[in-house]
Design a protein around this motif. Sequence first.
Motif, PDB file in Angstrom:
ATOM      1  N   ILE A 194       0.869  -1.185   0.000  1.00 36.00           N
ATOM      2  CA  ILE A 194       0.000   0.000   0.000  1.00 36.00           C
ATOM      3  C   ILE A 194       0.899   1.225   0.000  1.00 36.00           C
ATOM      4  O   ILE A 194       1.670   1.430   0.943  1.00 36.00           O
ATOM      5  CB  ILE A 194      -0.942   0.049   1.219  1.00 36.00           C
ATOM      6  CG1 ILE A 194      -1.647  -1.288   1.418  1.00 36.00           C
ATOM      7  CG2 ILE A 194      -1.966   1.165   1.044  1.00 36.00           C
ATOM      8  CD1 ILE A 194      -2.599  -1.297   2.595  1.00 36.00           C
ATOM      9  N   ALA A 238       2.644   3.869  -3.268  1.00 38.32           N
ATOM     10  CA  ALA A 238       3.707   3.845  -4.281  1.00 38.32           C
ATOM     11  C   ALA A 238       4.666   4.995  -4.052  1.00 38.32           C
ATOM     12  O   ALA A 238       5.037   5.716  -4.975  1.00 38.32           O
ATOM     13  CB  ALA A 238       3.102   3.922  -5.681  1.00 38.32           C
ATOM     14  N   LEU A 285      -0.725  -0.765  -4.521  1.00 30.14           N
ATOM     15  CA  LEU A 285      -2.002  -0.032  -4.506  1.00 30.14           C
ATOM     16  C   LEU A 285      -1.744   1.400  -4.066  1.00 30.14           C
ATOM     17  O   LEU A 285      -1.259   1.637  -2.948  1.00 30.14           O
ATOM     18  CB  LEU A 285      -2.973  -0.716  -3.545  1.00 30.14           C
ATOM     19  CG  LEU A 285      -3.267  -2.188  -3.868  1.00 30.14           C
ATOM     20  CD1 LEU A 285      -4.030  -2.845  -2.722  1.00 30.14           C
ATOM     21  CD2 LEU A 285      -4.033  -2.313  -5.178  1.00 30.14           C
ATOM     22  N   GLU A 286      -2.020   2.347  -4.916  1.00 27.58           N
ATOM     23  CA  GLU A 286      -1.730   3.754  -4.623  1.00 27.58           C
ATOM     24  C   GLU A 286      -2.997   4.582  -4.800  1.00 27.58           C
ATOM     25  O   GLU A 286      -3.624   4.550  -5.865  1.00 27.58           O
ATOM     26  CB  GLU A 286      -0.615   4.251  -5.550  1.00 27.58           C
ATOM     27  CG  GLU A 286      -0.426   5.753  -5.588  1.00 27.58           C
ATOM     28  CD  GLU A 286      -0.145   6.385  -4.217  1.00 27.58           C
ATOM     29  OE1 GLU A 286       0.813   5.971  -3.568  1.00 27.58           O
ATOM     30  OE2 GLU A 286      -0.928   7.273  -3.800  1.00 27.58           O
ATOM     31  N   ALA A 287      -3.349   5.342  -3.751  1.00 31.57           N
ATOM     32  CA  ALA A 287      -4.591   6.118  -3.779  1.00 31.57           C
ATOM     33  C   ALA A 287      -4.566   7.247  -4.813  1.00 31.57           C
ATOM     34  O   ALA A 287      -5.573   7.536  -5.450  1.00 31.57           O
ATOM     35  CB  ALA A 287      -4.860   6.692  -2.391  1.00 31.57           C
ATOM     36  N   ALA A 341      -6.125   3.666  -6.517  1.00 31.00           N
ATOM     37  CA  ALA A 341      -6.657   2.507  -5.779  1.00 31.00           C
ATOM     38  C   ALA A 341      -6.547   2.768  -4.280  1.00 31.00           C
ATOM     39  O   ALA A 341      -5.451   2.713  -3.710  1.00 31.00           O
ATOM     40  CB  ALA A 341      -5.870   1.251  -6.153  1.00 31.00           C
ATOM     41  N   VAL A 381      -7.175   1.824  -0.502  1.00 31.51           N
ATOM     42  CA  VAL A 381      -7.442   0.658   0.343  1.00 31.51           C
ATOM     43  C   VAL A 381      -8.449   1.036   1.425  1.00 31.51           C
ATOM     44  O   VAL A 381      -8.289   2.044   2.113  1.00 31.51           O
ATOM     45  CB  VAL A 381      -6.127   0.130   0.956  1.00 31.51           C
ATOM     46  CG1 VAL A 381      -6.415  -0.979   1.957  1.00 31.51           C
ATOM     47  CG2 VAL A 381      -5.201  -0.355  -0.150  1.00 31.51           C
ATOM     48  N   VAL A 433       2.581   3.752   3.756  1.00 33.20           N
ATOM     49  CA  VAL A 433       1.801   4.953   3.447  1.00 33.20           C
ATOM     50  C   VAL A 433       2.430   6.223   4.044  1.00 33.20           C
ATOM     51  O   VAL A 433       1.768   7.254   4.128  1.00 33.20           O
ATOM     52  CB  VAL A 433       0.342   4.817   3.930  1.00 33.20           C
ATOM     53  CG1 VAL A 433      -0.383   3.720   3.187  1.00 33.20           C
ATOM     54  CG2 VAL A 433       0.291   4.568   5.436  1.00 33.20           C
ATOM     55  N   GLY A 434       3.672   6.133   4.421  1.00 32.72           N
ATOM     56  CA  GLY A 434       4.358   7.314   4.940  1.00 32.72           C
ATOM     57  C   GLY A 434       4.750   7.161   6.399  1.00 32.72           C
ATOM     58  O   GLY A 434       4.508   6.119   7.015  1.00 32.72           O
TER      59      GLY A 434
HETATM   60  P1  AMP Z   1       5.258   8.314   0.908  1.00 29.54           P
HETATM   61  O1  AMP Z   1       4.630   9.272   1.893  1.00 29.54           O
HETATM   62  O2  AMP Z   1       6.086   8.970  -0.163  1.00 29.54           O
HETATM   63  O3  AMP Z   1       5.999   7.206   1.591  1.00 29.54           O
HETATM   64  O4  AMP Z   1       4.068   7.628   0.114  1.00 29.54           O
HETATM   65  C1  AMP Z   1       2.968   7.008   0.725  1.00 29.54           C
HETATM   66  C2  AMP Z   1       1.891   6.810  -0.314  1.00 29.54           C
HETATM   67  O5  AMP Z   1       0.824   6.021   0.237  1.00 29.54           O
HETATM   68  C3  AMP Z   1       1.262   8.115  -0.806  1.00 29.54           C
HETATM   69  O6  AMP Z   1       1.482   8.232  -2.186  1.00 29.54           O
HETATM   70  C4  AMP Z   1      -0.226   7.952  -0.469  1.00 29.54           C
HETATM   71  O7  AMP Z   1      -1.053   8.456  -1.495  1.00 29.54           O
HETATM   72  C5  AMP Z   1      -0.395   6.438  -0.353  1.00 29.54           C
HETATM   73  N1  AMP Z   1      -1.557   6.032   0.477  1.00 29.54           N
HETATM   74  C6  AMP Z   1      -1.903   6.512   1.704  1.00 29.54           C
HETATM   75  N2  AMP Z   1      -3.041   5.905   2.171  1.00 29.54           N
HETATM   76  C7  AMP Z   1      -3.441   5.008   1.215  1.00 29.54           C
HETATM   77  C8  AMP Z   1      -4.527   4.077   1.080  1.00 29.54           C
HETATM   78  N3  AMP Z   1      -5.470   3.914   2.038  1.00 29.54           N
HETATM   79  N4  AMP Z   1      -4.611   3.322  -0.052  1.00 29.54           N
HETATM   80  C9  AMP Z   1      -3.671   3.457  -1.020  1.00 29.54           C
HETATM   81  N5  AMP Z   1      -2.623   4.325  -0.953  1.00 29.54           N
HETATM   82  C10 AMP Z   1      -2.493   5.094   0.143  1.00 29.54           C
END
Ligand code: AMP
Length: 478
Positions: free
Chosen positions: A187, A189, A210-212, A243, A245, A277-278
């Motif tokens: 989860i 990208a 899966l990337e929102a 996408a 989650v 997700v960060g």
């Molecule tokens: P980073 O902060 O660069 O490590 O990237 C984290 C990624 O996770 C971001 O691009 C967000 O858009 C993605 N993200 C956060 N929550 C979700 C979720 N529920 N489903 C899919 N992607 C997510």
Amino acid sequence: MADQFDVVVIGSGPAGYVAAIKAAQLGMKTACVEKWKDDAGKQRLGGTCLNVGCIPSKALLESSEKYAEAHHSFKDHGISASDVKIDVSAMMARKDKIVDNLTSGITGLFKGNGVTSYFGKGRISGTNKVEAVAEDGSVTELEAKHIIIATGSVPIEIPPTPLHEDIIVDSSGALAFDSVPGRVGVIGAGVIGLELGSVWARLGSEVVVLEAQDKFLASADQRLAKEAQKTFTKQGLDIRLGARVTGSDIKGKQVDVHFEEGGEKKTETFDKLIVAVGRRPFTQDLFAKDVGIEMDERGFIFVDDQCRTTVPNIWAVGDVVRGPMLAHKGSEEGIMVAELIAGKKAQMNYDTVPNVIYTHPELAWVGKTEEELKAEGAKYKVGQFPFAAVGRAMAANDTTGLVKIIADEETDRILGMHVFGLHASEMVAQGVIAMEFGSTAEDLALTCFAHPTLSEAVHEAALAVENHAIHIVNRKKK
Ligand code: AMP
Ligand code: FAD
């Protein structure tokens, strides 16, 4: 009586340990409080970066890339290597040894530089007071003229996918799988998701990311991001943009992940799910409210451009403050703060902090993207050069990608350099140095680069800013 210091640093990640060493080198009596312990209960210095971040991830990226090369590109060199296998426990043992060497190295550096190390949780109990709380609850009181907070960050967890044993894991868990999973979901990208997804995809897992967001690597220059997306997809990463989650169910040794994609509700089943997700700043139990340290709306400790908090003589550096969550950014802040405490003039240039994604090939950049400049209404010019036209890249059998240099239309000053290609992480340093020195694109164009090197693409991209590239057939004539 409390132990007396000029400087007490809380946290020994790349921001904290560098600040502590620098402060000691500048003649200040310095201590560092760190709570990290390994499975054997031994204190480990080095923070996220050395223990579960930059270093172990790069160790696994190197191992997995060698395995992938043996499978996919040895044959192009005329090398046949049949029956190539991966021994995951040997790969992990190599990674652990590197982590051990480096974290023990910090212990040695602390001793050598005269930094006193305390094992325990640091708590700021007054504007000049730090308590080091050991696991058994015993407290050592420290008094400091200056306190540097370097408590870093931790992975963000999201309610739809609570961590579960070794099935739903964060980045640390994904660095420690004991075998190659069949199917891996990632989860996010972002940098961490792409790097860890790449490790397991190279070793044979089927990986779905899966990337929102709808945009791939939204903060990168989109010309290169598009090229990267195409390349990673060709390598087998199944990247689903848009996408989000929404939930998950553990089913025995697997997990069903529910998400919405293009307005449709979907479910995928994975053997492992990596939540990437960060990260969020970590300040749990760090100080009493009345100390006066203020946070911003996202939980970062509020600091000025020179990392001063709202309390005189308390400073904060690294992931716990605003700016990119990168080891080298934290280290530079640590040095700046130690120098300021020592009465020197110091500042940090946040405009030249390089970003790197250690995929294959790597994506690295410094400065502004074309999209950012467009949004600012800036006038700029662009020079690009593909690695497909670089002899050394052909010799390396690795011609994917390009270098893109953006310069100010009037002054020709370099505003950004973007590299997608083999060893981009090393090449981007040329852009960092050029920008730090206020170079123009012409300065780079007039520089002599060794032949044959990948860096010749930097030279040609600089030449291309004025349409003067040599090894391009269709360049515009001036
Ligand atoms: P980073 O902060 O660069 O490590 O990237 C984290 C990624 O996770 C971001 O691009 C967000 O858009 C993605 N993200 C956060 N929550 C979700 C979720 N529920 N489903 C899919 N992607 C997510
Ligand atoms: P941290 O490294 O998080 O260190 C903080 C330290 O403070 C920890 O040791 C913690 O135990 C300690 N601490 C916290 N609270 C207390 C307390 N109250 N008392 C005592 N000690 C405390 N960055 C890059 O630049 N390049 C990369 O290639 C890269 N790869 C990464 C890969 C992964 C998988 C991850 C997770 C991160 C990666 N990063 C990378 C990010 C990098 O690790 C962080 O930016 C960096 O570690 C931040 O340094 P820091 O010193 O601010 O904090």
